[in-house]
Design an enzyme around this catalytic site. Structure first.
Site, PDB file in Angstrom:
ATOM      1  N   HIS A  22       7.616 -24.562   8.839  1.00 38.68           N
ATOM      2  CA  HIS A  22       6.493 -25.129   9.596  1.00 38.68           C
ATOM      3  C   HIS A  22       5.117 -24.829   8.992  1.00 38.68           C
ATOM      4  O   HIS A  22       4.206 -25.630   9.134  1.00 38.68           O
ATOM      5  CB  HIS A  22       6.505 -24.586  11.037  1.00 38.68           C
ATOM      6  CG  HIS A  22       7.636 -25.131  11.859  1.00 38.68           C
ATOM      7  ND1 HIS A  22       7.666 -25.062  13.228  1.00 38.68           N
ATOM      8  CD2 HIS A  22       8.789 -25.747  11.501  1.00 38.68           C
ATOM      9  CE1 HIS A  22       8.780 -25.620  13.680  1.00 38.68           C
ATOM     10  NE2 HIS A  22       9.485 -26.033  12.647  1.00 38.68           N
TER      11      HIS A  22
ATOM     12  N   HIS B  11       4.063 -31.245  10.323  1.00 39.03           N
ATOM     13  CA  HIS B  11       3.567 -29.907   9.983  1.00 39.03           C
ATOM     14  C   HIS B  11       2.540 -29.947   8.850  1.00 39.03           C
ATOM     15  O   HIS B  11       1.704 -29.056   8.740  1.00 39.03           O
ATOM     16  CB  HIS B  11       4.731 -29.001   9.585  1.00 39.03           C
ATOM     17  CG  HIS B  11       5.753 -28.864  10.664  1.00 39.03           C
ATOM     18  ND1 HIS B  11       5.469 -28.273  11.876  1.00 39.03           N
ATOM     19  CD2 HIS B  11       7.046 -29.271  10.732  1.00 39.03           C
ATOM     20  CE1 HIS B  11       6.546 -28.313  12.641  1.00 39.03           C
ATOM     21  NE2 HIS B  11       7.514 -28.915  11.975  1.00 39.03           N
TER      22      HIS B  11
ATOM     23  N   ASP C 147       0.881  -1.169   0.000  1.00 37.80           N
ATOM     24  CA  ASP C 147       0.000   0.000   0.000  1.00 37.80           C
ATOM     25  C   ASP C 147       0.920   1.222   0.000  1.00 37.80           C
ATOM     26  O   ASP C 147       2.146   1.091  -0.194  1.00 37.80           O
ATOM     27  CB  ASP C 147      -1.006  -0.037   1.168  1.00 37.80           C
ATOM     28  CG  ASP C 147      -0.386   0.211   2.531  1.00 37.80           C
ATOM     29  OD1 ASP C 147       0.865   0.300   2.622  1.00 37.80           O
ATOM     30  OD2 ASP C 147      -1.136   0.320   3.516  1.00 37.80           O
TER      31      ASP C 147
ATOM     32  N   THR D 126       2.629  -1.597   8.858  1.00 39.79           N
ATOM     33  CA  THR D 126       2.983  -2.547   9.922  1.00 39.79           C
ATOM     34  C   THR D 126       3.157  -3.966   9.415  1.00 39.79           C
ATOM     35  O   THR D 126       3.731  -4.809  10.114  1.00 39.79           O
ATOM     36  CB  THR D 126       1.852  -2.603  10.966  1.00 39.79           C
ATOM     37  OG1 THR D 126       0.653  -2.997  10.283  1.00 39.79           O
ATOM     38  CG2 THR D 126       1.651  -1.258  11.644  1.00 39.79           C
ATOM     39  N   GLY D 127       2.601  -4.265   8.251  1.00 38.30           N
ATOM     40  CA  GLY D 127       2.547  -5.638   7.739  1.00 38.30           C
ATOM     41  C   GLY D 127       1.309  -6.370   8.246  1.00 38.30           C
ATOM     42  O   GLY D 127       0.985  -7.458   7.763  1.00 38.30           O
TER      43      GLY D 127
HETATM   44  C1  RB5 Z   1      -1.724   2.859   6.548  1.00 33.97           C
HETATM   45  O1  RB5 Z   1      -1.670   4.071   7.244  1.00 33.97           O
HETATM   46  C2  RB5 Z   1      -1.591   1.704   7.518  1.00 33.97           C
HETATM   47  O2  RB5 Z   1      -2.733   1.623   8.306  1.00 33.97           O
HETATM   48  C3  RB5 Z   1      -1.373   0.397   6.782  1.00 33.97           C
HETATM   49  O3  RB5 Z   1      -0.264   0.500   5.966  1.00 33.97           O
HETATM   50  C4  RB5 Z   1      -1.133  -0.823   7.654  1.00 33.97           C
HETATM   51  O4  RB5 Z   1      -0.122  -0.588   8.580  1.00 33.97           O
HETATM   52  C5  RB5 Z   1      -2.314  -1.458   8.215  1.00 33.97           C
HETATM   53  O5  RB5 Z   1      -2.250  -2.496   8.880  1.00 33.97           O
END
Ligand code: RB5
Length: 150
Positions: free
Chosen positions: A98, A133, A8, A67-68
């Site tokens: 795993h 696994h 994103d 954050t992923g």
């Molecule tokens: C975008 O601001 C942020 O919310 C997105 O990239 C992500 O971290 C969501 O989990």
């Protein structure tokens, strides 16, 4: 190995770096966007990548958001996807060994470039161990239908 990558806006800045590193290792990587850092919704790109990984049997994905977390949650809604949010080489290797993970996820606001390289190395150099696994991974699909929860 063949990879699809998507992000994103909050993961966009690390996309070129990640693509270049994967290519340096001799793997193929196909960019599914976005093409700019304009604000987008991570579920749209998670699903785009997840769909390709399912359709192109044997391929893998890389997904990056801030954050992923959001992008991995969204990708895991697609049947057959095991998207793993990783933070280091240990988690990237363990999820291949795993969980037979088929998408590596990480957060641009969480990890640095050195960690990204080590996660990609670990992900690419680790095979699924199968054995005990394999049955557990099979049960993950059952969970999608409300089974195997008891
Ligand atoms: C975008 O601001 C942020 O919310 C997105 O990239 C992500 O971290 C969501 O989990």
């Amino acid at each position: 190995m063949k990879f699809y990558i998507a992000t994103d806006h909050a993961g966009y800045a690390l996309k070129e770096f990640t693509k270049n590193y994967v290519e340096e290792l001799g793997h193929e990587i196909i960019d599914l966007g976005p093409d700019s850092a304009d604000r987008v919704d991570y579920p749209d790109y998670a699903k785009k990548c997840a769909k390709k990984v399912i359709e192109d049997k044997g391929s893998f994905g890389i997904l990056i958001c801030g954050t992923g977390i959001g992008i991995s949650i969204a990708a895991n809604k697609v049947e057959g996807i095991r998207a793993a949010l990783c933070h280091d080489a240990y988690t990237a290797a363990a999820t291949r060994a795993h969980n037979d993970a088929n998408i590596l996820c990480f957060g641009e606001r969480v990890v640095g470039k050195g960690v990204i390289e080590s996660m990609i190395d670990a992900f690419c150099n680790t095979e699924f161990e199968g054995g005990r696994h394999a049955g557990r991974v099979d049960k993950i699909e059952g969970c999608s239908f409300g089974e195997n929860l008891g």
